[in-house]
Design an enzyme around this catalytic site. Structure first.
Site, PDB file in Angstrom:
ATOM      1  N   HIS A   2      -0.674   4.564   7.331  1.00 54.16           N
ATOM      2  CA  HIS A   2       0.073   5.304   6.118  1.00 54.16           C
ATOM      3  C   HIS A   2       0.343   6.629   6.344  1.00 54.16           C
ATOM      4  CE1 HIS A   2      -2.558   1.897   4.875  1.00 54.16           C
ATOM      5  NE2 HIS A   2      -1.634   1.400   4.070  1.00 54.16           N
TER       6      HIS A   2
ATOM      7  N   SER B 107       0.727  -1.482   0.124  1.00 58.24           N
ATOM      8  CA  SER B 107      -0.116  -0.085   0.018  1.00 58.24           C
ATOM      9  C   SER B 107       1.011   1.302   0.009  1.00 58.24           C
ATOM     10  CB  SER B 107      -1.006   0.063   1.236  1.00 58.24           C
ATOM     11  OG  SER B 107      -0.107  -0.106   2.508  1.00 58.24           O
TER      12      SER B 107
ATOM     13  N   ASP C 249      -3.506   8.132   8.445  1.00 55.67           N
ATOM     14  CA  ASP C 249      -4.618   6.996   8.955  1.00 55.67           C
ATOM     15  C   ASP C 249      -4.183   6.130  10.094  1.00 55.67           C
ATOM     16  OD1 ASP C 249      -3.194   5.241   7.612  1.00 55.67           O
ATOM     17  OD2 ASP C 249      -4.685   4.533   6.231  1.00 55.67           O
TER      18      ASP C 249
END
Ligand SMILES: *[C@@H]1O[C@H](CO)[C@@H](O)[C@H](O)[C@H]1NC(C)=O
Ligand SMILES: *[C@@H]1O[C@H](CO)[C@@H](O)[C@H](O)[C@H]1NC(C)=O
Ligand SMILES: *[C@@H]1O[C@H](CO)[C@@H](O)[C@H](O)[C@H]1NC(C)=O
Ligand SMILES: *[C@@H]1O[C@H](CO)[C@@H](O)[C@H](O)[C@H]1NC(C)=O
Ligand SMILES: *[C@@H]1O[C@H](CO)[C@@H](O)[C@H](O)[C@H]1NC(C)=O
Length: 390
Positions: free
Chosen positions: A350, A41, A347
Protein backbone atom coordinates in the site's frame (compact mmCIF):
# COMPACT_ATOMS: atom_id res chain seq x y z
CA UNK A 1 7.34 20.57 -1.12
CA UNK A 2 6.09 24.04 -1.96
CA UNK A 3 3.63 22.57 -4.44
CA UNK A 4 2.38 20.09 -1.91
CA UNK A 5 1.85 22.74 0.73
CA UNK A 6 -0.07 24.91 -1.67
CA UNK A 7 -2.30 22.04 -2.74
CA UNK A 8 -2.92 21.08 0.86
CA UNK A 9 -3.89 24.64 1.76
CA UNK A 10 -6.20 24.82 -1.19
CA UNK A 11 -7.78 21.55 -0.06
CA UNK A 12 -8.61 22.91 3.36
CA UNK A 13 -9.82 26.28 2.11
CA UNK A 14 -12.06 24.53 -0.39
CA UNK A 15 -13.25 22.11 2.25
CA UNK A 16 -14.31 24.97 4.51
CA UNK A 17 -15.98 26.89 1.69
CA UNK A 18 -17.81 23.81 0.51
CA UNK A 19 -18.88 22.95 4.02
CA UNK A 20 -20.34 26.48 4.28
CA UNK A 21 -21.94 26.19 0.85
CA UNK A 22 -23.61 22.87 1.66
CA UNK A 23 -25.26 24.24 4.79
CA UNK A 24 -27.39 26.54 2.61
CA UNK A 25 -30.55 24.98 1.27
CA UNK A 26 -30.38 24.88 -2.50
CA UNK A 27 -32.46 23.48 -5.33
CA UNK A 28 -29.36 22.87 -7.42
CA UNK A 29 -28.29 19.27 -7.44
CA UNK A 30 -25.02 20.11 -9.13
CA UNK A 31 -22.78 18.90 -6.36
CA UNK A 32 -22.48 15.53 -4.74
CA UNK A 33 -24.02 14.97 -1.33
CA UNK A 34 -23.03 11.31 -0.90
CA UNK A 35 -20.33 8.83 -1.87
CA UNK A 36 -20.92 5.07 -2.31
CA UNK A 37 -17.78 3.04 -2.78
CA UNK A 38 -16.75 -0.53 -3.57
CA UNK A 39 -13.31 -2.09 -3.79
CA UNK A 40 -10.36 -3.40 -1.81
CA UNK A 41 -7.73 -2.14 0.65
CA UNK A 42 -6.96 0.81 -1.60
CA UNK A 43 -10.20 2.40 -0.39
CA UNK A 44 -11.35 0.33 2.61
CA UNK A 45 -11.86 2.77 5.50
CA UNK A 46 -12.54 0.10 8.13
CA UNK A 47 -14.55 -2.91 6.92
CA UNK A 48 -11.82 -5.55 7.03
CA UNK A 49 -10.89 -4.40 10.54
CA UNK A 50 -14.47 -5.08 11.61
CA UNK A 51 -14.50 -8.52 9.95
CA UNK A 52 -11.54 -9.67 12.09
CA UNK A 53 -12.17 -11.37 15.39
CA UNK A 54 -9.78 -9.13 17.24
CA UNK A 55 -8.03 -5.93 16.32
CA UNK A 56 -4.55 -7.23 17.03
CA UNK A 57 -4.81 -9.86 14.28
CA UNK A 58 -5.67 -7.19 11.72
CA UNK A 59 -2.85 -6.74 9.21
CA UNK A 60 -3.16 -2.95 9.21
CA UNK A 61 -2.94 -2.40 12.97
CA UNK A 62 -0.19 -0.29 14.70
CA UNK A 63 1.78 1.61 13.38
CA UNK A 64 -0.79 2.10 10.58
CA UNK A 65 -2.50 5.48 10.88
CA UNK A 66 0.44 7.32 12.51
CA UNK A 67 0.53 10.24 10.09
CA UNK A 68 -2.99 11.60 10.22
CA UNK A 69 -5.35 9.76 12.57
CA UNK A 70 -2.56 8.88 15.05
CA UNK A 71 -4.09 5.42 15.64
CA UNK A 72 -5.22 2.53 13.39
CA UNK A 73 -8.62 3.11 11.77
CA UNK A 74 -8.72 0.14 9.41
CA UNK A 75 -7.06 2.06 6.60
CA UNK A 76 -4.04 0.24 5.18
CA UNK A 77 -1.71 3.23 5.07
CA UNK A 78 -0.03 5.72 7.39
CA UNK A 79 -2.89 8.21 6.88
CA UNK A 80 -5.69 9.16 4.54
CA UNK A 81 -6.58 7.24 1.39
CA UNK A 82 -7.57 8.61 -2.03
CA UNK A 83 -11.26 8.36 -1.08
CA UNK A 84 -10.64 10.47 2.05
CA UNK A 85 -9.07 13.24 -0.02
CA UNK A 86 -11.95 13.09 -2.52
CA UNK A 87 -14.46 13.38 0.36
CA UNK A 88 -12.53 16.36 1.79
CA UNK A 89 -12.43 17.95 -1.62
CA UNK A 90 -16.20 17.61 -2.05
CA UNK A 91 -16.79 19.00 1.44
CA UNK A 92 -18.17 15.67 2.67
CA UNK A 93 -17.28 13.70 5.81
CA UNK A 94 -14.97 10.68 5.49
CA UNK A 95 -17.04 7.83 4.04
CA UNK A 96 -17.96 5.47 6.92
CA UNK A 97 -17.41 1.72 6.53
CA UNK A 98 -20.58 -0.33 6.04
CA UNK A 99 -19.71 -2.65 8.93
CA UNK A 100 -19.67 0.27 11.38
CA UNK A 101 -23.49 0.25 11.27
CA UNK A 102 -24.98 -0.55 14.64
CA UNK A 103 -21.87 0.62 16.46
CA UNK A 104 -23.07 3.90 17.93
CA UNK A 105 -25.69 4.64 15.24
CA UNK A 106 -23.31 5.34 12.35
CA UNK A 107 -24.62 8.08 10.09
CA UNK A 108 -24.87 7.01 6.44
CA UNK A 109 -26.50 10.22 5.18
CA UNK A 110 -23.41 11.17 3.19
CA UNK A 111 -22.66 7.71 1.88
CA UNK A 112 -21.27 4.32 2.74
CA UNK A 113 -18.02 2.54 1.94
CA UNK A 114 -18.47 -1.16 1.12
CA UNK A 115 -14.83 -1.80 0.17
CA UNK A 116 -13.00 -4.56 2.02
CA UNK A 117 -9.23 -5.05 2.15
CA UNK A 118 -8.31 -8.20 0.25
CA UNK A 119 -11.59 -8.33 -1.67
CA UNK A 120 -11.58 -9.87 -5.13
CA UNK A 121 -13.53 -8.95 -8.27
CA UNK A 122 -14.29 -12.58 -9.01
CA UNK A 123 -16.24 -14.76 -6.63
CA UNK A 124 -14.77 -16.66 -3.75
CA UNK A 125 -15.77 -20.01 -5.25
CA UNK A 126 -14.39 -19.08 -8.61
CA UNK A 127 -11.02 -18.23 -7.12
CA UNK A 128 -11.08 -21.36 -4.97
CA UNK A 129 -11.85 -23.47 -8.00
CA UNK A 130 -9.06 -21.77 -9.88
CA UNK A 131 -6.70 -22.59 -7.04
CA UNK A 132 -5.90 -19.00 -6.21
CA UNK A 133 -8.10 -18.66 -3.17
CA UNK A 134 -6.64 -17.34 0.09
CA UNK A 135 -8.75 -18.61 3.01
CA UNK A 136 -8.17 -15.46 5.08
CA UNK A 137 -10.01 -13.42 2.48
CA UNK A 138 -13.70 -14.02 2.04
CA UNK A 139 -15.05 -10.97 0.32
CA UNK A 140 -15.78 -10.14 -3.28
CA UNK A 141 -17.49 -7.49 -5.34
CA UNK A 142 -20.64 -9.66 -5.41
CA UNK A 143 -20.79 -9.69 -1.59
CA UNK A 144 -20.34 -5.90 -1.48
CA UNK A 145 -23.21 -5.52 -3.97
CA UNK A 146 -25.37 -7.73 -1.75
CA UNK A 147 -24.54 -5.56 1.29
CA UNK A 148 -25.55 -2.50 -0.73
CA UNK A 149 -28.90 -4.06 -1.68
CA UNK A 150 -29.54 -5.10 1.91
CA UNK A 151 -28.85 -1.60 3.19
CA UNK A 152 -30.91 0.14 0.49
CA UNK A 153 -34.30 0.22 2.32
CA UNK A 154 -32.69 2.09 5.21
CA UNK A 155 -31.08 4.65 2.86
CA UNK A 156 -34.21 5.62 0.91
CA UNK A 157 -37.75 4.25 1.23
CA UNK A 158 -39.24 4.88 -2.19
CA UNK A 159 -38.11 4.58 -5.77
CA UNK A 160 -38.24 8.35 -6.32
CA UNK A 161 -36.33 9.08 -3.11
CA UNK A 162 -33.68 6.55 -4.11
CA UNK A 163 -33.34 8.05 -7.60
CA UNK A 164 -33.02 11.50 -6.06
CA UNK A 165 -30.37 10.32 -3.59
CA UNK A 166 -28.33 8.47 -6.21
CA UNK A 167 -28.55 11.30 -8.74
CA UNK A 168 -26.66 13.40 -6.17
CA UNK A 169 -24.16 10.63 -5.38
CA UNK A 170 -20.70 9.80 -6.58
CA UNK A 171 -20.23 6.04 -7.05
CA UNK A 172 -16.62 4.89 -6.76
CA UNK A 173 -16.29 1.44 -8.32
CA UNK A 174 -12.82 0.05 -7.60
CA UNK A 175 -10.00 -0.30 -7.63
CA UNK A 176 -10.82 -4.02 -7.51
CA UNK A 177 -9.18 -7.00 -9.23
CA UNK A 178 -5.67 -6.38 -7.90
CA UNK A 179 -6.15 -9.17 -5.37
CA UNK A 180 -7.34 -11.62 -8.03
CA UNK A 181 -4.00 -11.05 -9.78
CA UNK A 182 -1.77 -11.01 -6.69
CA UNK A 183 -3.32 -14.21 -5.33
CA UNK A 184 -2.59 -15.87 -8.67
CA UNK A 185 0.95 -14.43 -8.71
CA UNK A 186 1.59 -15.78 -5.21
CA UNK A 187 0.49 -19.21 -6.40
CA UNK A 188 3.11 -19.10 -9.13
CA UNK A 189 0.63 -18.72 -11.98
CA UNK A 190 2.13 -17.67 -15.30
CA UNK A 191 1.62 -14.21 -16.71
CA UNK A 192 -0.53 -15.69 -19.50
CA UNK A 193 -2.79 -17.43 -16.96
CA UNK A 194 -3.16 -14.20 -15.01
CA UNK A 195 -3.92 -12.23 -18.16
CA UNK A 196 -6.75 -14.65 -18.89
CA UNK A 197 -8.42 -13.47 -15.65
CA UNK A 198 -8.45 -9.85 -16.78
CA UNK A 199 -11.53 -9.96 -19.09
CA UNK A 200 -13.50 -11.73 -16.34
CA UNK A 201 -12.49 -9.12 -13.78
CA UNK A 202 -13.49 -6.30 -16.13
CA UNK A 203 -16.76 -8.07 -16.89
CA UNK A 204 -17.68 -8.15 -13.20
CA UNK A 205 -16.80 -4.49 -12.72
CA UNK A 206 -18.90 -3.69 -15.78
CA UNK A 207 -21.95 -5.54 -14.44
CA UNK A 208 -21.66 -3.66 -11.14
CA UNK A 209 -21.55 -0.33 -13.01
CA UNK A 210 -24.58 -1.28 -15.13
CA UNK A 211 -26.49 -2.34 -12.04
CA UNK A 212 -25.87 1.05 -10.38
CA UNK A 213 -27.02 2.85 -13.52
CA UNK A 214 -30.05 0.73 -14.41
CA UNK A 215 -31.38 -0.31 -11.01
CA UNK A 216 -30.31 2.62 -8.82
CA UNK A 217 -30.17 5.60 -11.15
CA UNK A 218 -26.49 6.43 -10.66
CA UNK A 219 -25.43 9.34 -12.89
CA UNK A 220 -21.80 9.89 -11.90
CA UNK A 221 -19.37 7.00 -11.48
CA UNK A 222 -15.65 7.13 -10.86
CA UNK A 223 -13.87 3.97 -11.99
CA UNK A 224 -10.23 3.75 -10.91
CA UNK A 225 -7.70 1.83 -12.98
CA UNK A 226 -4.93 -0.23 -11.43
CA UNK A 227 -1.66 1.07 -9.99
CA UNK A 228 1.69 0.10 -11.55
CA UNK A 229 2.21 -3.28 -9.84
CA UNK A 230 5.81 -3.44 -11.03
CA UNK A 231 6.63 -0.57 -8.65
CA UNK A 232 5.41 -2.36 -5.49
CA UNK A 233 8.28 -3.36 -3.13
CA UNK A 234 6.57 -6.69 -2.40
CA UNK A 235 6.73 -7.71 -6.07
CA UNK A 236 10.14 -6.08 -6.68
CA UNK A 237 11.40 -8.34 -3.85
CA UNK A 238 9.54 -11.53 -4.85
CA UNK A 239 10.35 -11.23 -8.54
CA UNK A 240 13.83 -9.73 -8.30
CA UNK A 241 15.68 -10.29 -11.55
CA UNK A 242 19.37 -10.25 -12.47
CA UNK A 243 18.47 -8.90 -15.93
CA UNK A 244 18.63 -5.15 -16.19
CA UNK A 245 16.22 -5.20 -19.14
CA UNK A 246 13.46 -6.55 -16.86
CA UNK A 247 13.35 -3.09 -15.25
CA UNK A 248 12.10 0.20 -16.67
CA UNK A 249 15.12 2.50 -16.81
CA UNK A 250 13.03 5.57 -15.96
CA UNK A 251 11.46 4.15 -12.78
CA UNK A 252 13.30 1.00 -11.71
CA UNK A 253 9.94 -0.81 -11.70
CA UNK A 254 9.43 -4.31 -13.13
CA UNK A 255 8.43 -3.99 -16.74
CA UNK A 256 6.30 -7.17 -17.08
CA UNK A 257 4.22 -6.38 -14.00
CA UNK A 258 3.57 -2.82 -15.14
CA UNK A 259 2.49 -4.31 -18.46
CA UNK A 260 -0.08 -6.40 -16.56
CA UNK A 261 -1.48 -3.18 -15.02
CA UNK A 262 -1.48 -1.55 -18.45
CA UNK A 263 -3.29 -4.52 -20.00
CA UNK A 264 -5.95 -4.40 -17.26
CA UNK A 265 -6.33 -0.64 -17.64
CA UNK A 266 -6.58 -0.87 -21.41
CA UNK A 267 -9.45 -3.39 -21.27
CA UNK A 268 -11.13 -1.44 -18.48
CA UNK A 269 -11.06 1.78 -20.54
CA UNK A 270 -12.43 -0.03 -23.59
CA UNK A 271 -15.31 -1.33 -21.49
CA UNK A 272 -15.97 2.13 -20.01
CA UNK A 273 -16.02 3.53 -23.54
CA UNK A 274 -18.64 0.94 -24.50
CA UNK A 275 -20.75 1.71 -21.41
CA UNK A 276 -20.66 5.46 -22.16
CA UNK A 277 -22.26 4.76 -25.53
CA UNK A 278 -24.92 2.57 -23.94
CA UNK A 279 -25.70 5.18 -21.27
CA UNK A 280 -25.04 8.62 -22.79
CA UNK A 281 -26.82 10.49 -19.97
CA UNK A 282 -24.40 9.06 -17.39
CA UNK A 283 -20.89 10.32 -16.64
CA UNK A 284 -18.40 7.50 -16.20
CA UNK A 285 -15.04 8.92 -15.18
CA UNK A 286 -11.91 6.80 -15.55
CA UNK A 287 -9.42 7.52 -12.76
CA UNK A 288 -5.96 7.05 -14.21
CA UNK A 289 -4.07 6.07 -11.05
CA UNK A 290 -1.36 4.41 -13.14
CA UNK A 291 -0.22 7.59 -14.85
CA UNK A 292 -0.72 9.69 -11.73
CA UNK A 293 1.89 7.50 -10.00
CA UNK A 294 4.17 7.42 -13.03
CA UNK A 295 4.19 11.24 -12.99
CA UNK A 296 5.58 11.17 -9.44
CA UNK A 297 8.37 8.86 -10.60
CA UNK A 298 9.23 11.28 -13.39
CA UNK A 299 9.65 14.28 -11.05
CA UNK A 300 9.81 13.14 -7.40
CA UNK A 301 11.08 16.46 -6.05
CA UNK A 302 8.24 18.40 -7.65
CA UNK A 303 5.87 16.47 -5.36
CA UNK A 304 8.11 16.48 -2.28
CA UNK A 305 9.41 12.91 -2.48
CA UNK A 306 12.98 11.78 -2.03
CA UNK A 307 14.19 10.38 -5.35
CA UNK A 308 15.71 7.20 -3.96
CA UNK A 309 12.74 6.51 -1.66
CA UNK A 310 9.94 6.00 -4.17
CA UNK A 311 10.64 2.27 -4.47
CA UNK A 312 11.32 1.85 -0.74
CA UNK A 313 8.95 0.70 1.95
CA UNK A 314 8.64 3.14 4.84
CA UNK A 315 7.50 0.53 7.35
CA UNK A 316 9.08 -2.93 7.26
CA UNK A 317 12.23 -4.99 7.74
CA UNK A 318 15.69 -5.49 6.28
CA UNK A 319 15.89 -6.28 2.61
CA UNK A 320 16.25 -4.68 -0.76
CA UNK A 321 13.45 -2.08 -1.00
CA UNK A 322 13.18 -2.21 2.87
CA UNK A 323 10.72 -5.04 2.37
CA UNK A 324 10.92 -8.34 4.21
CA UNK A 325 8.05 -10.85 4.30
CA UNK A 326 9.01 -12.12 7.76
CA UNK A 327 9.24 -8.60 9.21
CA UNK A 328 6.10 -7.08 7.73
CA UNK A 329 4.97 -3.63 8.82
CA UNK A 330 3.08 -4.10 12.08
CA UNK A 331 5.00 -7.11 13.41
CA UNK A 332 7.62 -6.99 16.16
CA UNK A 333 10.95 -5.81 14.83
CA UNK A 334 9.56 -3.78 11.94
CA UNK A 335 11.00 -0.29 11.61
CA UNK A 336 9.20 2.88 10.56
CA UNK A 337 10.99 5.55 8.52
CA UNK A 338 11.43 9.09 9.86
CA UNK A 339 9.35 10.87 7.25
CA UNK A 340 6.71 8.76 5.45
CA UNK A 341 5.86 11.69 3.17
CA UNK A 342 9.15 11.18 1.30
CA UNK A 343 8.41 7.51 0.54
CA UNK A 344 6.35 5.89 -2.19
CA UNK A 345 5.30 2.75 -0.37
CA UNK A 346 4.02 2.47 3.18
CA UNK A 347 4.19 -1.30 3.77
CA UNK A 348 5.29 -2.83 0.47
CA UNK A 349 1.76 -3.24 -0.91
CA UNK A 350 0.00 0.00 0.00
CA UNK A 351 1.19 3.49 -0.78
CA UNK A 352 1.81 6.35 1.63
CA UNK A 353 -0.73 9.06 2.38
CA UNK A 354 1.59 11.44 0.53
CA UNK A 355 1.18 9.45 -2.71
CA UNK A 356 -2.58 9.12 -2.23
CA UNK A 357 -2.84 12.89 -1.77
CA UNK A 358 -0.99 13.60 -5.02
CA UNK A 359 -3.19 11.07 -6.86
CA UNK A 360 -6.40 12.61 -5.46
CA UNK A 361 -5.29 16.11 -6.46
CA UNK A 362 -4.53 14.82 -9.94
CA UNK A 363 -8.06 13.43 -10.11
CA UNK A 364 -9.95 16.42 -8.77
CA UNK A 365 -7.94 19.12 -10.54
CA UNK A 366 -6.87 17.10 -13.58
CA UNK A 367 -5.43 15.62 -15.66
CA UNK A 368 -6.01 12.10 -14.34
CA UNK A 369 -9.84 12.08 -14.31
CA UNK A 370 -11.09 11.25 -17.83
CA UNK A 371 -13.36 13.11 -18.53
CA UNK A 372 -12.56 15.73 -15.88
CA UNK A 373 -14.93 16.34 -12.98
CA UNK A 374 -17.38 19.10 -13.77
CA UNK A 375 -16.25 21.61 -11.17
CA UNK A 376 -17.90 24.58 -12.84
CA UNK A 377 -20.08 25.12 -9.80
CA UNK A 378 -16.91 25.33 -7.73
CA UNK A 379 -15.28 28.04 -9.81
CA UNK A 380 -16.71 31.02 -7.89
CA UNK A 381 -15.51 29.35 -4.70
CA UNK A 382 -12.08 28.82 -6.16
CA UNK A 383 -11.91 32.45 -7.23
CA UNK A 384 -12.85 33.55 -3.72
CA UNK A 385 -10.26 31.20 -2.36
CA UNK A 386 -7.61 33.01 -4.38
CA UNK A 387 -8.12 36.03 -2.11
CA UNK A 388 -7.34 33.97 0.95
CA UNK A 389 -3.63 34.14 1.69
CA UNK A 390 -2.10 30.66 1.78
C1 LIG B 1 -21.23 21.53 -15.67
O1 LIG B 1 -22.17 21.90 -14.69
C2 LIG B 1 -22.82 23.13 -14.98
C3 LIG B 1 -23.65 23.53 -13.78
O2 LIG B 1 -24.44 22.46 -13.30
C4 LIG B 1 -23.64 22.94 -16.26
O3 LIG B 1 -24.31 24.14 -16.59
C5 LIG B 1 -22.69 22.56 -17.40
O4 LIG B 1 -23.41 22.28 -18.56
C6 LIG B 1 -21.87 21.33 -17.03
N1 LIG B 1 -20.84 21.11 -18.03
C7 LIG B 1 -20.61 19.92 -18.57
C8 LIG B 1 -19.51 19.85 -19.56
O5 LIG B 1 -21.26 18.93 -18.27
C1 LIG C 1 -10.93 -2.08 17.45
O1 LIG C 1 -10.67 -0.96 16.62
C2 LIG C 1 -11.80 -0.14 16.41
C3 LIG C 1 -11.39 0.95 15.43
O2 LIG C 1 -10.21 1.59 15.79
C4 LIG C 1 -12.26 0.43 17.76
O3 LIG C 1 -13.42 1.21 17.54
C5 LIG C 1 -12.59 -0.71 18.71
O4 LIG C 1 -12.91 -0.20 19.96
C6 LIG C 1 -11.39 -1.66 18.83
N1 LIG C 1 -11.78 -2.81 19.63
C7 LIG C 1 -11.00 -3.30 20.60
C8 LIG C 1 -11.54 -4.50 21.30
O5 LIG C 1 -9.93 -2.79 20.92
C1 LIG D 1 -17.64 -16.70 3.09
O1 LIG D 1 -18.72 -15.77 3.03
C2 LIG D 1 -19.95 -16.34 2.63
C3 LIG D 1 -20.96 -15.22 2.43
O2 LIG D 1 -20.88 -14.26 3.43
C4 LIG D 1 -20.37 -17.37 3.69
O3 LIG D 1 -21.58 -17.95 3.31
C5 LIG D 1 -19.28 -18.45 3.82
O4 LIG D 1 -19.59 -19.33 4.86
C6 LIG D 1 -17.92 -17.81 4.11
N1 LIG D 1 -16.88 -18.84 4.02
C7 LIG D 1 -15.83 -18.89 4.87
C8 LIG D 1 -14.88 -20.00 4.64
O5 LIG D 1 -15.68 -18.10 5.79
C1 LIG E 1 -18.22 -12.32 -11.05
O1 LIG E 1 -17.63 -13.46 -11.64
C2 LIG E 1 -17.99 -14.68 -11.09
C3 LIG E 1 -17.15 -15.76 -11.72
O2 LIG E 1 -16.78 -15.44 -13.04
C4 LIG E 1 -19.50 -14.87 -11.22
O3 LIG E 1 -19.88 -16.12 -10.68
C5 LIG E 1 -20.19 -13.74 -10.48
O4 LIG E 1 -21.57 -13.84 -10.58
C6 LIG E 1 -19.72 -12.40 -10.97
N1 LIG E 1 -20.22 -11.37 -10.09
C7 LIG E 1 -20.61 -10.17 -10.51
C8 LIG E 1 -21.05 -9.20 -9.51
O5 LIG E 1 -20.62 -9.88 -11.67
C1 LIG F 1 14.57 -10.60 6.60
O1 LIG F 1 14.46 -10.59 8.00
C2 LIG F 1 15.04 -11.75 8.61
C3 LIG F 1 14.68 -11.69 10.10
O2 LIG F 1 15.08 -10.46 10.67
C4 LIG F 1 16.53 -11.79 8.34
O3 LIG F 1 17.09 -12.95 8.92
C5 LIG F 1 16.76 -11.79 6.82
O4 LIG F 1 18.13 -11.71 6.54
C6 LIG F 1 16.05 -10.62 6.17
N1 LIG F 1 16.12 -10.74 4.72
C7 LIG F 1 16.83 -9.90 3.96
C8 LIG F 1 16.78 -10.15 2.48
O5 LIG F 1 17.48 -8.97 4.42
Amino acid sequence: MATNFLLLSKFSVLGVLLALATTHPTSCSCHYTSIFSFGDSLIDTGNLLRLQHNNASFECWFPYGITYFHHPTGRCSDGRLIIDFIAEYLGLPFVPPYLSRGSGGQDFRHGVNFAVGGATALDYNFNEHGGTHDSRINNSLAIQLRWFKELLPSLCDSDSKCRDLFSRSLFIVGEIGGNDYSLALNRGRSLEEIKSLVPRVINNISSAIQMFIQENGAVTLLVPGHLPYGCFPVFLTDFKSPNEEDYESETGCLRWLNQLSEFNNHLLQEEIHRLRHLHPHVTIIYADLYNAVKAIFRSPDKFGFRKGALLLTCCGGEGPYNYNKSVHCGVRGAKVCQDPSQYGSWDGTHMTEAVYRVIATGLMEGPYAIPPFNLSHLLPLLQNAAHVSY
